[in-house]
Scaffold this active site. Structure first.
Site, mmCIF file in Angstrom:
data_model
loop_
_atom_site.group_PDB
_atom_site.id
_atom_site.type_symbol
_atom_site.label_atom_id
_atom_site.label_comp_id
_atom_site.label_asym_id
_atom_site.label_seq_id
_atom_site.Cartn_x
_atom_site.Cartn_y
_atom_site.Cartn_z
ATOM 1 N N GLY A 54 -4.675 -4.330 -3.740
ATOM 2 C CA GLY A 54 -5.656 -3.292 -4.059
ATOM 3 C C GLY A 54 -4.860 -2.059 -4.441
ATOM 4 O O GLY A 54 -4.227 -1.444 -3.583
ATOM 5 N N GLN A 98 1.956 -6.039 -3.207
ATOM 6 C CA GLN A 98 2.435 -6.146 -1.825
ATOM 7 C C GLN A 98 3.723 -5.326 -1.653
ATOM 8 O O GLN A 98 3.895 -4.340 -2.353
ATOM 9 C CB GLN A 98 2.636 -7.621 -1.417
ATOM 10 C CG GLN A 98 1.340 -8.395 -1.237
ATOM 11 C CD GLN A 98 0.730 -8.920 -2.526
ATOM 12 O OE1 GLN A 98 1.402 -9.570 -3.299
ATOM 13 N NE2 GLN A 98 -0.536 -8.653 -2.748
ATOM 14 N N ASP A 120 0.803 -1.228 0.000
ATOM 15 C CA ASP A 120 0.000 0.000 0.000
ATOM 16 C C ASP A 120 0.833 1.274 0.000
ATOM 17 O O ASP A 120 0.434 2.298 0.555
ATOM 18 C CB ASP A 120 -0.972 0.020 1.209
ATOM 19 C CG ASP A 120 -1.865 -1.202 1.223
ATOM 20 O OD1 ASP A 120 -2.215 -1.680 0.130
ATOM 21 O OD2 ASP A 120 -2.198 -1.679 2.323
HETATM 22 P P1 GDP Z 1 -0.817 0.313 -3.510
HETATM 23 O O1 GDP Z 1 -1.424 -0.967 -3.049
HETATM 24 O O2 GDP Z 1 0.652 0.370 -3.272
HETATM 25 O O3 GDP Z 1 -1.164 0.648 -4.930
HETATM 26 O O4 GDP Z 1 -1.456 1.468 -2.611
HETATM 27 P P2 GDP Z 1 -3.025 1.627 -2.203
HETATM 28 O O5 GDP Z 1 -3.765 2.072 -3.376
HETATM 29 O O6 GDP Z 1 -3.491 0.408 -1.485
HETATM 30 O O7 GDP Z 1 -2.912 2.746 -1.100
HETATM 31 C C1 GDP Z 1 -2.363 3.990 -1.375
HETATM 32 C C2 GDP Z 1 -3.428 5.080 -1.121
HETATM 33 O O8 GDP Z 1 -2.795 6.332 -1.088
HETATM 34 C C3 GDP Z 1 -4.477 5.178 -2.215
HETATM 35 O O9 GDP Z 1 -5.677 5.597 -1.636
HETATM 36 C C4 GDP Z 1 -3.921 6.262 -3.123
HETATM 37 O O10 GDP Z 1 -4.918 6.937 -3.867
HETATM 38 C C5 GDP Z 1 -3.311 7.170 -2.117
HETATM 39 N N1 GDP Z 1 -2.157 7.962 -2.584
HETATM 40 C C6 GDP Z 1 -1.127 7.589 -3.389
HETATM 41 N N2 GDP Z 1 -0.218 8.576 -3.479
HETATM 42 C C7 GDP Z 1 -0.676 9.583 -2.712
HETATM 43 C C8 GDP Z 1 -0.179 10.873 -2.361
HETATM 44 O O11 GDP Z 1 0.901 11.278 -2.755
HETATM 45 N N3 GDP Z 1 -0.940 11.629 -1.513
HETATM 46 C C9 GDP Z 1 -2.133 11.206 -1.023
HETATM 47 N N4 GDP Z 1 -2.798 12.002 -0.211
HETATM 48 N N5 GDP Z 1 -2.629 10.003 -1.331
HETATM 49 C C10 GDP Z 1 -1.914 9.201 -2.142
HETATM 50 P P1 IMO Z 2 -0.952 -4.200 -2.235
HETATM 51 O O1 IMO Z 2 -0.486 -4.751 -3.555
HETATM 52 C C1 IMO Z 2 -0.979 -4.618 2.093
HETATM 53 C C2 IMO Z 2 -1.012 -8.688 3.685
HETATM 54 C C3 IMO Z 2 -2.243 -9.147 4.437
HETATM 55 C C4 IMO Z 2 -1.593 -10.086 5.436
HETATM 56 C C5 IMO Z 2 -0.493 -10.741 4.621
HETATM 57 C C6 IMO Z 2 -0.865 -12.101 4.041
HETATM 58 O O2 IMO Z 2 -2.237 -3.491 -2.288
HETATM 59 O O3 IMO Z 2 0.153 -3.434 -1.584
HETATM 60 P P2 IMO Z 2 -2.425 -12.848 2.031
HETATM 61 O O4 IMO Z 2 -3.898 -12.663 1.806
HETATM 62 O O5 IMO Z 2 -1.562 -12.277 0.958
HETATM 63 O O6 IMO Z 2 -2.070 -14.272 2.340
HETATM 64 O O7 IMO Z 2 -2.121 -12.025 3.386
HETATM 65 O O8 IMO Z 2 -0.209 -9.849 3.559
HETATM 66 N N1 IMO Z 2 -1.265 -8.179 2.317
HETATM 67 C C7 IMO Z 2 -1.207 -6.890 1.981
HETATM 68 N N2 IMO Z 2 -1.004 -5.789 2.739
HETATM 69 N N3 IMO Z 2 -1.112 -4.503 0.759
HETATM 70 C C8 IMO Z 2 -1.271 -5.592 -0.017
HETATM 71 O O9 IMO Z 2 -1.271 -5.525 -1.360
HETATM 72 C C9 IMO Z 2 -1.377 -6.856 0.588
HETATM 73 N N4 IMO Z 2 -1.566 -8.110 0.132
HETATM 74 C C10 IMO Z 2 -1.471 -8.904 1.193
HETATM 75 O O10 IMO Z 2 -2.881 -8.066 5.058
HETATM 76 O O11 IMO Z 2 -0.982 -9.348 6.465
HETATM 77 MG MG MG Z 3 -2.966 -1.624 -1.784
#
Ligand code: GDP
Ligand code: IMO
Ligand code: MG
Length: 429
Positions: free
Chosen positions: A40, A225, A13
């Site tokens: 996600g 991840q 994330d």
């Molecule tokens: P990912 O799994 O690495 O693609 O990250 P996620 O989408 O799960 O979580 C990142 C969150 O931060 C999302 O809601 C993005 O829209 C948001 N985001 C990404 N870059 C920035 C930023 O520079 N500033 C802010 N405020 N939000 C950001």
């Molecule tokens: P993105 O790509 C954050 C975490 C789960 C759990 C561990 C194992 O959005 O960064 P799993 O279902 O993979 O067996 O769970 O890994 N986890 C993530 N945490 N971002 C993700 O994906 C994750 N995918 C799995 O929360 O701790």
């Molecule tokens: Mg994510």
């Protein structure tokens, strides 16, 4: 032949989706190489939010070839839903721009059941998985009993694989977990239906990606991840079940390491983690809640609140090393606006000893206390800034400190959710 890998350097994330979306503008091919719909990845375009789970984030740009590689595990029901959901929102998806490896492994309903039941049985020691069946699917892959996408089209061979797998899986579900087993014929019918819907997308993605590389196309490899969730290099057993580090891009797509030209690591300006496991810089007071609310730190896949903490150089040094980075992207700088001071963890302390490197023994890691360097924060807003020189001086100092401490160039800084809220210091293509 630029082929650039984007990986997360923390516990996921980090904002990989946003960075991949931005870089996709100049890419010809965007490919996922590991993980599944546990991921996600959020992309915000003109205030419209898209969350991608297995489809590469490049799909939101027209005309990009998006690949789901052999290293990914695919839940066909979820993939069909993801495709249909995007098409409903006017994203063009067909067999010309979304291609799925014949060798990707299929997440079956029994994998989901085992994932959820085994977590229940672990009780307080649970990993906190996403419950999507990821671990059990990779178990079958490594155990050589997995079902691959190509198997779905093999009629009776597919049915016989299901029957043979369910012999022991139903025994486990019914006897150990006191749960319900599955009927192979019902799964056969249901999954043959998904297979038909996905037929136009199924391809030899290893050939497609190597052809693209050999014809000098710009290739972007999207990690899911993060490094600390990597099965080998993360905080095992509190990890996911694939190689989310840069090496996974080669095995997960069938690309030789000599073809990779860059590895961009994504760092959130602070740290978050969902699920269980060690997190030395976690903030347990109201400041942690403030960051969670301001940063919208709730899981994009499960909606769970993310644990929030300070930036941790010990894990980041490890991540820089195991990924062989050529550059860094820092995201969510804007979320730190207005804080009096910021802490950066430079080492850990355990039993009177200082650890400059992350202890490989999980029980020690669990007990480590962070040693912090405290720096002054900035009052001004960084939100939406696109020019490095316009950042507040203290924000620049924070960025430069990270760069200096990690010895890797900061090439991108993200200052908001939207595509245009970005400072590009160096182009990747
Ligand atoms: P990912 O799994 O690495 O693609 O990250 P996620 O989408 O799960 O979580 C990142 C969150 O931060 C999302 O809601 C993005 O829209 C948001 N985001 C990404 N870059 C920035 C930023 O520079 N500033 C802010 N405020 N939000 C950001
Ligand atoms: P993105 O790509 C954050 C975490 C789960 C759990 C561990 C194992 O959005 O960064 P799993 O279902 O993979 O067996 O769970 O890994 N986890 C993530 N945490 N971002 C993700 O994906 C994750 N995918 C799995 O929360 O701790
Ligand atoms: Mg994510």
């Amino acid at each position: 032949m630029p082929s650039v890998i984007v990986v997360g350097l923390q516990w996921g994330d980090e904002g990989k989706g946003k960075i991949v979306d931005v870089l996709s503008e100049k890419a010809d091919v965007v490919a996922r190489f590991q993980g599944g719909h546990n991921a996600g990845h959020t992309v915000v375009i003109n205030n419209e939010k898209f969350i991608l789970h297995v489809i590469p984030s490049g799909i939101l740009y027209k005309g990009k070839k998006c690949l789901i590689g052999n290293g990914v595990v695919v839940d066909p029901a979820s993939l069909v839903k993801e495709i249909e959901g995007l098409i409903r929102r006017n994203v063009q998806i067909d067999g010309s721009n979304l291609l799925l490896s014949k060798h990707a492994h299929v997440i079956m309903p029994y994998h989901i059941a085992i994932d959820q039941e085994s977590e229940k049985l672990k009780g307080s020691k649970s990993i906190g998985t996403t419950g999507r069946g990821i671990g059990p699917t990779y178990c079958d892959k490594i155990g050589r009993t997995g079902i691959r996408i190509s198997d779905l089209y093999q009629g009776e061979l597919f049915r016989s694989k299901l029957k043979s797998n369910l012999l022991h899986i139903n025994f486990l579900l019914e006897n150990l977990y006191q749960s319900k087993g599955f009927n192979p014929d019902e799964i056969f019918e249901e999954y043959s239906g998904y297979a038909e819907k996905l037929r136009e997308h199924v391809a030899d993605t290893d050939i497609i990606i190597n052809d693209a590389i050999n014809s000098n196309k710009n290739v972007l490899l999207e990690g899911a991840q993060g490094t600390l969730l990597d099965i080998d290099h993360g905080t095992y057993p509190y990890v996911t079940s694939s190689n989310s580090t840069a090496g996974g891009a080669c095995t997960g797509l069938g690309i030789g390491p000599t073809k990779i030209t860059g590895v961009l690591g994504v760092i959130k300006a602070y740290t978050t983690r969902v699920g269980g496991g060690p997190f030395p810089t976690e903030i347990h007071d109201s400041l942690g809640e403030l960051i969670r609310e301001k940063g919208g730190e709730y899981g994009a896949t499960t909606g769970r609140p993310r644990r929030c903490g300070w930036l941790d150089m010990v894990i980041l040094r490890h991540s820089v090393r195991v990924n062989g980075l050529t550059g860094i992207a820092i995201t969510k700088l804007d979320i730190l606006d207005g804080l009096e001071s910021l802490k950066i963890c430079t080492s850990y302390k355990y039993n009177g000893r200082i650890y400059n490197e992350f202890p490989k023994e999980i029980n020690i890691f669990n007990e480590c206390e962070p040693v912090y360097e405290e720096i002054k924060g900035w009052k001004e807003s960084t939100s939406g800034i696109t020019d490095y020189k316009k950042l507040p001086e203290r924000a620049r100092e924070y960025i430069e400190k990270i760069q200096e401490m990690l010895g890797v160039e900061v090439q991108i800084i993200s200052t908001g959710q939207r595509r245009d809220e970005l400072i590009k210091i160096k182009e990747q293509f």
